[in-house]
Design a protein around this motif. Structure first.
Motif, PDB file in Angstrom:
ATOM      1  N   HIS A 111     -16.845  20.367  43.615  1.00 15.96           N
ATOM      2  CA  HIS A 111     -16.234  20.212  44.936  1.00 15.96           C
ATOM      3  C   HIS A 111     -15.053  19.249  44.913  1.00 15.96           C
ATOM      4  CE1 HIS A 111     -15.921  20.229  49.251  1.00 15.96           C
ATOM      5  NE2 HIS A 111     -16.158  18.932  49.340  1.00 15.96           N
ATOM      6  N   HIS A 112     -14.966  18.412  43.889  1.00 18.95           N
ATOM      7  CA  HIS A 112     -13.930  17.379  43.837  1.00 18.95           C
ATOM      8  C   HIS A 112     -12.807  17.694  42.860  1.00 18.95           C
ATOM      9  CE1 HIS A 112     -15.754  14.110  46.301  1.00 18.95           C
ATOM     10  NE2 HIS A 112     -16.850  14.811  46.059  1.00 18.95           N
ATOM     11  N   GLN A 113     -12.870  18.799  42.154  1.00 23.75           N
ATOM     12  CA  GLN A 113     -11.910  19.050  41.080  1.00 23.75           C
ATOM     13  C   GLN A 113     -10.513  19.409  41.574  1.00 23.75           C
ATOM     14  OE1 GLN A 113     -14.199  22.093  39.286  1.00 23.75           O
ATOM     15  NE2 GLN A 113     -15.262  20.749  37.848  1.00 23.75           N
ATOM     16  N   ALA A 122     -12.699  22.758  51.241  1.00 21.11           N
ATOM     17  CA  ALA A 122     -14.025  22.696  51.866  1.00 21.11           C
ATOM     18  C   ALA A 122     -14.935  23.788  51.337  1.00 21.11           C
ATOM     19  CB  ALA A 122     -13.891  22.814  53.385  1.00 21.11           C
ATOM     20  N   LEU A 123     -14.357  24.931  50.987  1.00 20.49           N
ATOM     21  CA  LEU A 123     -15.151  26.072  50.531  1.00 20.49           C
ATOM     22  C   LEU A 123     -15.404  26.028  49.030  1.00 20.49           C
ATOM     23  CD1 LEU A 123     -13.436  28.844  52.678  1.00 20.49           C
ATOM     24  CD2 LEU A 123     -15.441  27.453  53.211  1.00 20.49           C
ATOM     25  N   ARG A 124     -14.880  25.022  48.370  1.00 20.51           N
ATOM     26  CA  ARG A 124     -15.072  24.865  46.919  1.00 20.51           C
ATOM     27  C   ARG A 124     -16.444  24.224  46.699  1.00 20.51           C
ATOM     28  NH1 ARG A 124     -11.193  24.371  42.727  1.00 20.51           N
ATOM     29  NH2 ARG A 124     -12.207  23.621  40.833  1.00 20.51           N
ATOM     30  N   GLN A 125     -17.448  25.048  46.451  1.00 19.65           N
ATOM     31  CA  GLN A 125     -18.824  24.576  46.378  1.00 19.65           C
ATOM     32  C   GLN A 125     -19.446  24.888  45.014  1.00 19.65           C
ATOM     33  OE1 GLN A 125     -20.331  22.755  48.781  1.00 19.65           O
ATOM     34  NE2 GLN A 125     -18.491  22.878  50.053  1.00 19.65           N
ATOM     35  N   THR A 126     -20.455  24.118  44.672  1.00 21.58           N
ATOM     36  CA  THR A 126     -21.148  24.275  43.393  1.00 21.58           C
ATOM     37  C   THR A 126     -22.067  25.487  43.384  1.00 21.58           C
ATOM     38  OG1 THR A 126     -22.671  23.206  41.846  1.00 21.58           O
ATOM     39  CG2 THR A 126     -22.983  22.738  44.176  1.00 21.58           C
ATOM     40  N   SER A 127     -22.299  26.025  42.212  1.00 22.81           N
ATOM     41  CA  SER A 127     -23.291  27.092  42.031  1.00 22.81           C
ATOM     42  C   SER A 127     -24.572  26.580  41.391  1.00 22.81           C
ATOM     43  CB  SER A 127     -22.708  28.218  41.161  1.00 22.81           C
ATOM     44  OG  SER A 127     -21.635  28.858  41.816  1.00 22.81           O
ATOM     45  N   THR A 128     -24.609  25.293  41.030  1.00 20.76           N
ATOM     46  CA  THR A 128     -25.781  24.750  40.323  1.00 20.76           C
ATOM     47  C   THR A 128     -26.475  23.631  41.093  1.00 20.76           C
ATOM     48  OG1 THR A 128     -24.456  23.135  39.083  1.00 20.76           O
ATOM     49  CG2 THR A 128     -24.743  25.309  38.091  1.00 20.76           C
ATOM     50  N   GLY A 129     -26.046  23.367  42.300  1.00 14.51           N
ATOM     51  CA  GLY A 129     -26.653  22.296  43.079  1.00 14.51           C
ATOM     52  C   GLY A 129     -28.111  22.535  43.423  1.00 14.51           C
ATOM     53  N   GLU A 221      -2.173   2.493  50.367  1.00 23.19           N
ATOM     54  CA  GLU A 221      -2.765   3.125  49.168  1.00 23.19           C
ATOM     55  C   GLU A 221      -2.892   4.625  49.403  1.00 23.19           C
ATOM     56  OE1 GLU A 221      -4.387   3.162  45.302  1.00 23.19           O
ATOM     57  OE2 GLU A 221      -3.620   1.418  46.376  1.00 23.19           O
ATOM     58  N   PRO A 222      -1.809   5.388  49.166  1.00 22.57           N
ATOM     59  CA  PRO A 222      -1.876   6.839  49.356  1.00 22.57           C
ATOM     60  C   PRO A 222      -2.952   7.463  48.468  1.00 22.57           C
ATOM     61  CG  PRO A 222       0.394   6.105  49.078  1.00 22.57           C
ATOM     62  CD  PRO A 222      -0.474   4.942  48.736  1.00 22.57           C
ATOM     63  N   VAL A 223      -3.649   8.422  49.024  1.00 21.70           N
ATOM     64  CA  VAL A 223      -4.753   9.059  48.303  1.00 21.70           C
ATOM     65  C   VAL A 223      -4.210   9.978  47.214  1.00 21.70           C
ATOM     66  CG1 VAL A 223      -6.651  10.693  48.519  1.00 21.70           C
ATOM     67  CG2 VAL A 223      -6.316   8.950  50.273  1.00 21.70           C
ATOM     68  N   VAL A 224      -4.796   9.873  46.020  1.00 18.77           N
ATOM     69  CA  VAL A 224      -4.544  10.820  44.931  1.00 18.77           C
ATOM     70  C   VAL A 224      -5.823  11.631  44.760  1.00 18.77           C
ATOM     71  CG1 VAL A 224      -3.949  11.140  42.508  1.00 18.77           C
ATOM     72  CG2 VAL A 224      -2.938   9.236  43.802  1.00 18.77           C
ATOM     73  N   PHE A 225      -5.750  12.923  45.023  1.00 13.99           N
ATOM     74  CA  PHE A 225      -6.946  13.758  45.027  1.00 13.99           C
ATOM     75  C   PHE A 225      -7.286  14.256  43.623  1.00 13.99           C
ATOM     76  CE2 PHE A 225      -4.928  14.283  49.225  1.00 13.99           C
ATOM     77  CZ  PHE A 225      -5.956  13.795  50.017  1.00 13.99           C
ATOM     78  N   GLY A 226      -8.577  14.536  43.420  1.00 13.08           N
ATOM     79  CA  GLY A 226      -9.031  15.078  42.146  1.00 13.08           C
ATOM     80  C   GLY A 226     -10.083  14.197  41.496  1.00 13.08           C
ATOM     81  N   VAL A 227     -10.380  14.487  40.233  1.00 14.58           N
ATOM     82  CA  VAL A 227     -11.377  13.736  39.475  1.00 14.58           C
ATOM     83  C   VAL A 227     -10.695  13.047  38.300  1.00 14.58           C
ATOM     84  CG1 VAL A 227     -13.368  15.134  40.129  1.00 14.58           C
ATOM     85  CG2 VAL A 227     -11.962  15.852  38.195  1.00 14.58           C
TER      86      VAL A 227
END
Length: 412
Positions: A111-113, A122-129, A221-227
Motif C-alpha cells: 500500500h505504501h510503494q 487508496a485502491l493499492r491493497q495487499t493480497s497477503t494481508g 517539511e514537504p512530504v516525499v511519498f514511497g518506501v
C-alpha cells in the motif's frame, strides 16, 4: 452486502474528478504507469479476496459462536456504533504492527510503494494481508459483535479511507483532532524520517493522539511519498512479494539459526548483523530522490490503458459473481487475472519479452472462454467467440502497427 463492489463506479468517478482538479490547479499527482500499477494491485487484491476471505470469516465466526462473552443484537443501533469505533481501534493496532514487524510489513508495504499520492493509491491493497490480519479483530468476536455487523463496519471503515488519499484537500482544522484527514494521512505515506510510522488510524486520529503516534503535516517539511526500499517495478505480483523476498534472502544468508527464525518477527528493518554488514540494502536518498519511471510512447500507453480497463471490468465481474463458484473455478479465474496483470506490468516496464507474453495471454483467452462456457459462467453461443476474435484482432493490431509504422519511417 458487498459495499465495496457497489462503490467501484464512484471510485473511478472520483479519480476522474481528481484528474480534472489536477488540470485546473496545474498539478501533476498522477503518472499513468504508477496509477495502473496501484489499481492493478487493487484488482489483484479483490480477486485474491475471493479465495482468502474465508480465513478471516471462518475464524471470526468460530470465535463469535463458541467464545463470544455477550449476545449483542444487530437490531440495536448502539451495537453498530460500538462496533464501528471498536473496529477502528483494532484496525489501529493491526495497522501499527503492520509497520513495526517485518512479516506484517511484508504484507502491508504494498500500500505504501507508490511514489505518488492520489485516489488510485487508496485502491493499492495487499493480497497477503489475510495471513495475520484476522487475528487483530478476534476481540470483536469475543465481546459478541455479530459477523454481519463486523463485515459491514469493516467495509465502511475501508470506504472512509478512500477519500483521504489526495493532495487536493488542505488541513481541515478541528476535524483533524478527531478524524483521519487527507493531511494527516499524507504524513502516514511519507518516507521522510520525521513522518515515518505515524498516523495509523483508519477513521479516527484519536488513537494516534492517545498512544503517541500522531504527527502533524509540517509546512517546512514537504512530504516525499514511497518506501525507503523502493519497489522500482510496475508489476503487481512482485509488489506483493518484494519484501517477503528480502526477508527470505536475509534468512538464507544469516549464519545463526536463531536469526533465520526471528528475522520474520523482529521490528521492521532489523537484519542479522552479519547479513547487514555483507549485503547492505540500497535506501532512498531524499536529498536526491528520483521517482521510478520507464519511458513509454503514446501508443504503448493507450494500449496499456485499454487492456487494463478490460481487466477492471473482468475483476468487477468476478467480485460480483465468483463467490459461489467452486474453488477450482475461482483459482482458475484468479490465475487468469494474475497472469494478465503480470503481463501488463512487463509491458509498462518495456521488458524485451513483453510482446511475446502478451501474445501468449491473447492465445490463452480461447481455452478460458471455452471453460467459462462449459462451466456456465458465460453464455454459450457464437457471440462470445466473435467478440473474442474481434478483441484479439484489435489487440494484435495495437501491438504491432505502431512498430511497423516506426520501421517504415525514413532514417534521419
Amino acid at each position: 452486502m458487498n459495499y465495496v463492489l457497489y462503490a467501484v463506479p464512484f471510485f473511478f468517478l472520483l479519480i476522474g474528478l481528481e484528474l480534472l482538479a489536477d488540470r485546473w490547479r496545474g498539478m501533476r499527482t498522477y503518472r499513468l504507469a504508477d496509477a495502473i500499477n496501484s489499481l492493478s494491485a487493487g484488482v489483484l487484491s479483490t480477486t485474491s479476496g475471493l479465495l482468502t476471505k474465508v480465513v478471516g470469516l471462518l475464524s471470526y465466526s468460530f470465535a463469535w459462536q463458541h467464545w463470544g462473552q455477550f449476545e449483542l443484537s444487530a437490531s440495536n443501533l448502539w451495537v453498530w456504533l460500538f462496533a464501528f469505533v471498536f473496529y477502528d481501534f483494532c484496525y489501529y493496532w493491526n495497522h501499527r504492527l503492520g509497520h513495526e514487524r517485518n512479516v506484517l510489513w511484508a504484507a502491508h508495504s504494498v500500500h505504501h510503494q507508490s511514489e505518488e499520492y492520489n485516489l488510485s493509491t487508496a485502491l493499492r491493497q495487499t493480497s497477503t494481508g489475510f495471513l495475520f490480519g484476522w487475528i487483530f479483530y478476534l476481540p470483536m468476536a469475543l465481546v459478541g459483535v455479530p459477523p454481519l455487523v463486523f463485515l459491514t463496519v469493516a467495509s465502511l471503515n475501508l470506504l472512509y479511507q478512500f477519500w483521504v488519499h489526495t493532495r487536493h484537500v488542505p488541513k481541515l482544522g478541528w476535524f483533524e483532532w478527531v478524524f483521519i484527514s487527507p493531511s494527516n494521512h499524507r504524513v502516514h505515506h511519507a518516507q521522510n524520517p520525521v513522518y515515518m510510522d505515524r498516523n495509523y488510524g483508519g477513521v479516527f486520529i484519536l488513537w494516534d493522539r492517545l498512544f503517541g503516534t500522531f504527527q502533524e503535516e509540517l509546512d517546512e517539511e514537504p512530504v516525499v511519498f514511497g518506501v525507503t526500499t523502493p519497489l522500482r517495478s510496475w508489476n503487481p505480483l512482485w509488489a506483493n512479494l518484494q519484501f517477503y523476498a528480502v526477508l527470505w534472502q536475509d534468512a538464507v544468508r544469516a549464519g545463526s539459526w536463531w536469526d533465520k527464525l526471528r528475522i520474520w518477527f523482529m521490528r521492521t528493518g532489523w537484519r542479522p548483523a552479519d547479513v547487514a554488514a555483507q549485503y547492505p540494502l540500497a535506501k532512498s536518498d531524499l536529498a536526491n530522490f528520483v521517482k521510478f519511471e520507464v519511458s513509454l510512447g503514446r501508443a504503448a500507453k493507450v494500449y496499456a490503458t485499454l487492456q487494463f480497463a478490460l481487466y477492471v471490468v473482468a475483476g468487477t465481474f468476478l467480485l460480483g459473481v465468483a463467490g459461489n463458484w467452486p474453488l477450482t473455478d475461482q483459482l482458475l479465474g484468479w490465475g487468469w487475472m494474475a497472469f494478465g496483470l503480470y503481463v501488463l506490468g512487463t509491458w509498462l516496464e518495456r521488458r524485451p519479452w513483453a510482446a511475446g507474453l502478451e501474445c501468449l495471454r491473447l492465445l490463452l483467452n480461447a481455452p478460458l472462454l471455452w471453460w467459462a462456457q462449459q462451466a456456465g459462467w458465460l453464455p454459450a453461443g457464437g457471440e462470445a467467440w466473435s467478440l473474442l476474435a474481434l478483441y484479439s484482432l484489435l489487440s494484435v493490431l495495437g501491438l504491432y502497427l505502431p512498430r511497423l509504422g516506426r520501421a517504415a519511417l525514413p532514417a534521419a
